[in-house]
Design an enzyme around this catalytic site. Structure first.
Site: not given
Lengths: 319, 319, 319, 319
Positions: B124-126, B290
């Site tokens: 996942g991004c987080y 990011i």
């Protein structure tokens, strides 16, 4: 109040973002009039119908009270000039915030002192939000000082002033987000710690990290508070509801968290609180939102001015 | 690589923000070709020169590898269909992230496993940003588990997907900023805790609070880490420099903190670290940034795909 | 092209928005290498892995071709220095755009001349979009010169450069929109008129009004064209489709109008056209969109450079 | 006015952007009180301290005047219900704008008619700005009808309402800009033409092209006007100064052009005008800015309501 002549108010430093907001709010104030407004590079031009004069030419005597939005380090000198000719003052700079000469004007916790003050030091924008969130917990001895209070604060760019610094260009700020003054190096930290100790008795550690948001106005602070004993979500909300019962400019949200939309263009702090799950020791997260130009600066200054003048506290303000 | 025919790749769920980013990146990839791309309501239209088909009609056999950007809960089923006909896959949804069937594709810590995998669960991004910031500290036993790690994360709106939800309208998000899923209720928390335990051995408490930023893309995480022993600013930076020596997609900043500008449109995490002053026990604050659509999704998926296909790891990517 | 050594390219003025974009695009270019890059206040720092040097120290001989993103009025001098030591050049400033010494590099209408040129004057951002929209109509004699062509153009702030001017602060530009240089006073007007006369034979009146948009990049021009005879919507679209058949960097939309999203980060002009109803004489409205930093500056410069070097025209570019 | 009981006002459709603005402005109005406010999906919740009820349950009799911000096509029915029980009304929808039953409430040109009206049709946002810019020129016979008036208008997203349409998501609108309803297909065109003919006597051609701006509120219109005879810049400004002498809500700028900043959160139109050079026949460009939610909707409705109730015209408004 309708039977009295309007009170003449002087505004120092009217061309910055805070000064402009002062003039905008005073324009809609039912009981005061702007006696003069100063600016340097913009001297000679008009703002909200007032011809701006150099601060050196400010006719201090014509005002009953002076509001200064001059820069830190400059403001103190002119506020002292106003006081030297007998004028009361609200200083929006940091120059008197740690000084015993002035009353620290966090309105909700300083009403009688502000009302009687000759000189009020208006709190900084970041401290205003943090203090209104933390003092109720601190006063009740709920903050566990063996673990740090962590404050991540995010502010719109008007908080950084109106000087043309390259890092504040639209081309740099839009679509960006950044931390600054990380590692507890921000100049607001001593003000925050001193006020929290004085009003709440909390002298433990704090970590304060400000961030720059791509918005024009507004501050949101995410405040992580370790607790001495558990507080479920309902109890946490009730604590704030009780603490701020009857306060016209504090909004405690029961069923959601505040965002900037709740506060921009209003002289209000909006507070929300949640209990933190999935951890082994009790803690809450408090969210506090204010408009940095209103409750964080010009609005709170007018709220204080109203008290000093014996006017209704929220005259000229939308809370 | 120039002597080989391009590798055919299938893209499931191409019309969302992540799927669009996959097509954009694959269009510039020197060694692959898009065999098919799927969408539902947009089926029949063209995107980056590809006619979109319904996922039910996806010719899985034509691809050597399938990348799925389908929604959580839907993706798993179609990834399994691709595997049933012998195709390898990178699943960008959460469906396999906690499953032993898949390799968790945090590339920098999983290269050999990813290269050999039949199925990669793209992080996942987080969690991607948080893990790359915390694993080096955790692996060295530096995190003091008697105090919580506090993560305040802020994401651009593409992280919330492309469905027309009222709270994602421009009129609501612009000039606003808010926390959501506060109190450790975000669905990424278990993924983050499991991965940090597995890769770094840290099993202490975490508090994770996401926020919605008024930007299109990018994640910035402000990560407050209590330390078992002091680390000055220079030592903290060197720790990260050493940990990521030679990594093409990790940028450790020495003299400033990263912001979204450092990472958008790049397959990169940017890391900065400061030692925290004015506190009685040692701690650092790490900032990790990011692009949620690139290193946080489509870019890392291609980085993993490159490893699986024996291609240069950064082919088609700007780090 | 893979068998040749990369061509060394010099970049003058690399720290502004256009210069940064040149370095970003050249970093992904398969057949060139950056020999040197210059900046003044940022000299000594690194950008995209290149150590910036003062332009006075630029080793012109090391480059086979020089791209200059220096400011208007400064660029010409250094471009002449490069030419004095035998180097070819693309000048992105306005210094040679009206000069017979240089080829005006509107690529789609100047390919053979650009390929053979020693010096190319890269078109301005506003003229690029307007010319690509108007030349096909002008060449066919369709513009009614008894009524004016009206161009309302809106640009993102990177078009105004990176100098810290107060009116470009985020606090001023966000949530704002304004016209500037109204009344045909913009410095791009002579370039636009001269080029439209030369390439399209149109010498009638134009009204050009630029506006400042609260976005980082992108230009959209709404171009109102009075016609000598009626053109229905379908015929208007077909005219542009035919005119730009096979052009890799021109996208003619058939069923909708372009917006900035169609062009940002791409070396593309997107064109749409509608026939105007509810009026008594024939006219069309053409919408043209470009990324001011790409097709409007750095991208078109690289497109021209590619032609000059005999490379594929779109090498290193996403159209 | 301080001696009278506040006038009870009903608000229909209070949960959209215009309805919210009505409640916000009425909250600060010194002489009225909100008798009821309606909403459908938000019925039962509170807004500005008012419990929202379904419009079908609106107690029309309790209000002396009803303001409707219901959607076009729905509003007319409920406005008629209010009138059936003897209530006066201001309808902010388009339902009565072309109807002889209602007075068209462009306040500055309709004061006596509005004051006496039972039903006022509040003008649309785009027409309000265009008409205030064009009527003074039209009334003096200055517009050359042999050439078209060209209006390029740009609006913030609150003009498009609060329904969750995909193209209004932050992820789509931010960093974008687009034209829509080009080719004279916007539904405001007939209202604009009819009003310009009635008030100014101009019946020539118009081309109106709206655009969507990435801002929350504000409209800026760039209006290109061919003239029957020359008007230099000074004369053009004086014409507007004279035409609007004494108008509290019209600001004519003498030395610069207006932008959204001049008008947001104010019930004001700001006008600027320049003479166009470098063309063979005389023309001016007029720039008109309004806040689409204030002078373009809720503010003008309250301005009209004040006239109807015999209150000071700008009560509760900041012009």
């Amino acid at each position: 109040m309708n039977n009295h002549a309007p009170v003449p108010v002087g505004v120092l430093g009217a061309s910055g973002y805070v000064g402009q907001e002062l003039l905008r709010l005073l324009a809609g104030h039912p009981a005061v009039t702007v006696a003069f407004a100063t600016a340097e590079s913009a001297a000679g031009t008009e703002l909200e119908g007032h011809r701006l004069v150099h601060v050196a030419d400010a006719p201090m005597q014509r005002a009953e009270i002076v509001l200064s939005a001059l820069p830190h380090g400059v403001s103190g000198r002119y506020v002292n000039e106003a006081r030297a000719v007998g004028r009361r003052a609200v200083d929006l700079s940091a120059d008197f915030r740690l000084s015993p000469e002035a009353i620290y004007g966090l309105t909700e916790f300083a009403r009688p002192r502000v009302a009687a003050a000759e000189l009020v030091a208006n709190p900084g924008c970041y401290p205003t939000a943090a203090l209104l969130a933390l003092i109720p917990l601190a006063q009740r001895g709920l903050i566990d000082s063996s673990r740090e209070v962590i404050i991540d604060a995010a502010s719109g760019v008007t908080g950084a002033g109106r000087s043309p610094r390259p890092e504040l260009l639209f081309g740099e700020v839009a679509e960006d987000y950044r931390a600054y003054s990380a590692g507890n190096t921000h100049r607001h930290l001593p003000e925050l710690k001193a006020s929290l100790a004085r009003e709440g008795g909390y002298t433990g550690d704090l970590v304060f990290t400000p961030h720059l948001l791509p918005v024009k106005r507004g501050i949101l602070e995410t405040i992580h508070v370790p607790l001495t004993h558990p507080l479920d979500a309902g109890a946490a909300v009730e604590l704030f509801v009780t603490a701020y019962d009857g306060e016209p400019c504090v909004q405690v949200l029961r069923d959601r968290l505040p965002s900037l939309q709740d506060v921009v263009y209003r002289n209000r702090v909006a507070l929300g609180v949640v209990s933190v799950g999935e951890v082994s020791r009790p803690r809450v997260t408090v969210i506090a939102a204010i408009d940095n130009l209103v409750k964080g600066a010009a609005g709170q200054a007018i709220q204080n001015m109203n008290l000093m003048l014996g006017l209704p506290e929220t005259a000229g303000l939308v809370c």
